[in-house]
Design a protein around this motif. Structure first.
Motif, short mmCIF file in Angstrom:
data_model
loop_
_atom_site.label_atom_id
_atom_site.label_comp_id
_atom_site.label_asym_id
_atom_site.label_seq_id
_atom_site.Cartn_x
_atom_site.Cartn_y
_atom_site.Cartn_z
N PRO A 189 0.83 -1.22 0.00
CA PRO A 189 0.00 0.00 0.00
C PRO A 189 0.86 1.26 0.00
O PRO A 189 2.02 1.25 0.41
CB PRO A 189 -0.81 -0.13 1.30
N LEU A 190 0.27 2.35 -0.48
CA LEU A 190 0.95 3.64 -0.52
C LEU A 190 0.73 4.38 0.79
O LEU A 190 -0.35 4.28 1.38
CB LEU A 190 0.43 4.46 -1.70
N PRO A 191 1.71 5.13 1.27
CA PRO A 191 1.62 5.68 2.62
C PRO A 191 0.79 6.94 2.77
O PRO A 191 0.25 7.18 3.85
CB PRO A 191 3.10 5.98 2.96
N GLU A 192 0.67 7.75 1.71
CA GLU A 192 0.05 9.06 1.93
C GLU A 192 -1.38 9.14 1.42
O GLU A 192 -1.71 8.57 0.38
CB GLU A 192 0.90 10.18 1.31
N PRO A 193 -2.26 9.85 2.14
CA PRO A 193 -3.64 10.03 1.70
C PRO A 193 -3.69 10.81 0.39
O PRO A 193 -2.88 11.71 0.15
CB PRO A 193 -4.26 10.86 2.84
N GLY A 194 -4.62 10.45 -0.47
CA GLY A 194 -4.82 11.18 -1.72
C GLY A 194 -3.96 10.72 -2.87
O GLY A 194 -4.17 11.15 -4.01
N LYS A 195 -2.99 9.83 -2.62
CA LYS A 195 -2.09 9.40 -3.69
C LYS A 195 -2.82 8.57 -4.74
O LYS A 195 -2.58 8.74 -5.95
CB LYS A 195 -0.92 8.61 -3.11
N VAL A 196 -3.69 7.68 -4.30
CA VAL A 196 -4.42 6.84 -5.24
C VAL A 196 -5.28 7.70 -6.16
O VAL A 196 -5.35 7.47 -7.37
CB VAL A 196 -5.28 5.80 -4.50
N ASP A 197 -5.92 8.72 -5.61
CA ASP A 197 -6.74 9.62 -6.44
C ASP A 197 -5.89 10.32 -7.49
O ASP A 197 -6.32 10.48 -8.64
CB ASP A 197 -7.44 10.65 -5.56
N TYR A 198 -4.70 10.76 -7.11
CA TYR A 198 -3.82 11.43 -8.06
C TYR A 198 -3.41 10.48 -9.18
O TYR A 198 -3.41 10.85 -10.38
CB TYR A 198 -2.60 11.97 -7.33
N LEU A 199 -3.03 9.25 -8.83
CA LEU A 199 -2.63 8.28 -9.85
C LEU A 199 -3.80 7.95 -10.77
O LEU A 199 -3.63 7.79 -11.98
CB LEU A 199 -2.09 7.02 -9.18
#
Length: 331
Positions: free
Chosen positions: A151-161
């Protein structure tokens, strides 16, 4: 100041500082960077600013210093490191290095390969081999054995990708690998995007995550222009085995990036190597040797070559009347 995430990981370093330095020499400040570091910079009491982050954040912080001419900086900043696959190439090695370079630590390294330029003559077998290597990577939690995708550590990263993938697909790219771009919570399964072109955001923006944009090219000038026009200049990787082509590209790119990797992924270290960059990717050079130089200002004691001055200096040294002007050296 510790990093934004994983603050507890600094504990072993704090223990090493405690055991190595007198109390008060090393101080650790906790809190949001804009609240803590901004106040420190505005005080004017910072002489050397060592920072890893974005060039925008570094610029904003440096502007706060009231005596900018007294501030020295050692900065590791943004990067959009390209991997360039030439038509004459060991394709298995290129794919192996590209997969690791683009996706180790989920691509969340400044030194990761952020965009791949692959010659049209080898792009199809390259993509096929890349997909098979990617499919073999094991997803899971970091503490599970053999896991390569986490998993990615920071909030909002998935939305950006997701936004980058949607933009690329709207402009003609496809996600080639099965399950690419799917997410659950903070986990984002890597997406192999092809064909990517200059109209897409992912062509220009540092995704800092598990997106692998692949640009097909016929004319090598396309790749050269990308590197020359880029705002970033940390590293690049050249994959090929034709000496004339490799030699020519090394000469072209030597003043564009801080490190050229031949048939190997972009990477940091070892510390005996300088870690630097050009353009918006760095200021100064990071390494053990260079750090000592950055943190030091050399002082010189000089005089005219006269007998009286020779006698003066000799007496100071002989009678140990100065701790600075001495022939005793401690290494």
């Amino acid at each position: 100041k510790p990093a934004k995430f994983g603050v507890l990981l600094i504990r072993p370093l704090l223990e090493a500082f405690r055991d190595s330095f007198p109390p008060g020499v090393i101080n650790v400040i906790y809190g949001r960077g804009r609240e803590t570091v901004s106040a420190l910079m505005a005080s004017g009491k910072v002489d050397v600013f060592a920072f890893i982050g974005t060039h925008k954040a570094a610029s904003d912080l440096k502007k706060l210093h009231p005596r900018p001419h007294r501030l020295r900086a050692a900065l590791g900043l943004d990067a959009k490191n390209p991997g360039i696959v030439l038509p004459q190439v060991d394709l298995d090695n290129a794919v192996e290095e590209a997969v690791t370079g683009a996706l180790s630590f989920n691509g969340q390294r400044c030194t990761a390969l952020k965009i791949l330029f692959v010659h049209e003559d080898v792009v199809e077998p390259f993509l096929d081999k890349f997909q098979r290597k990617l499919a073999a990577l094991k997803p899971g939690m970091p503490w599970e054995p053999g896991v390569a995708l986490t998993p990615l550590p920071e909030p909002g990263k998935v939305d950006y990708l997701d936004q980058l993938v949607a933009d690329a697909k709207a402009k003609g790219a496809q996600v080639l690998n099965e399950g690419g771009g799917q997410s659950r919570g903070s986990f984002f399964y890597p997406a192999l995007l092809y064909p990517v072109n200059h109209d897409m955001r992912v062509y220009h923006e540092e995704q800092f995550g598990p997106l692998v944009p692949v640009v097909p090219y016929r004319d090598l000038q396309t790749v050269i222009d990308y590197v020359l026009d880029s705002d970033y200049g940390q590293q690049l990787s050249l994959f090929g085995n034709d000496p004339a082509t490799i030699g020519s590209l090394v000469d072209i790119f030597a003043n564009q990036v801080g490190r050229i990797n031949l048939n190997a992924q972009c990477q940091r270290g070892p510390d005996t190597y300088p870690f630097n960059g050009r353009k918006n990717s760095a200021e100064g050079t990071l390494s053990v040797h260079d750090a000592l130089r950055v943190f030091s200002i050399r002082t010189l004691v000089a005089t005219r070559f006269q007998e009286a001055n020779k006698a003066l200096i000799s007496e100071i040294i002989r009678n140990r009347q100065s701790s600075f002007l001495t022939t005793d050296y401690i290494f």
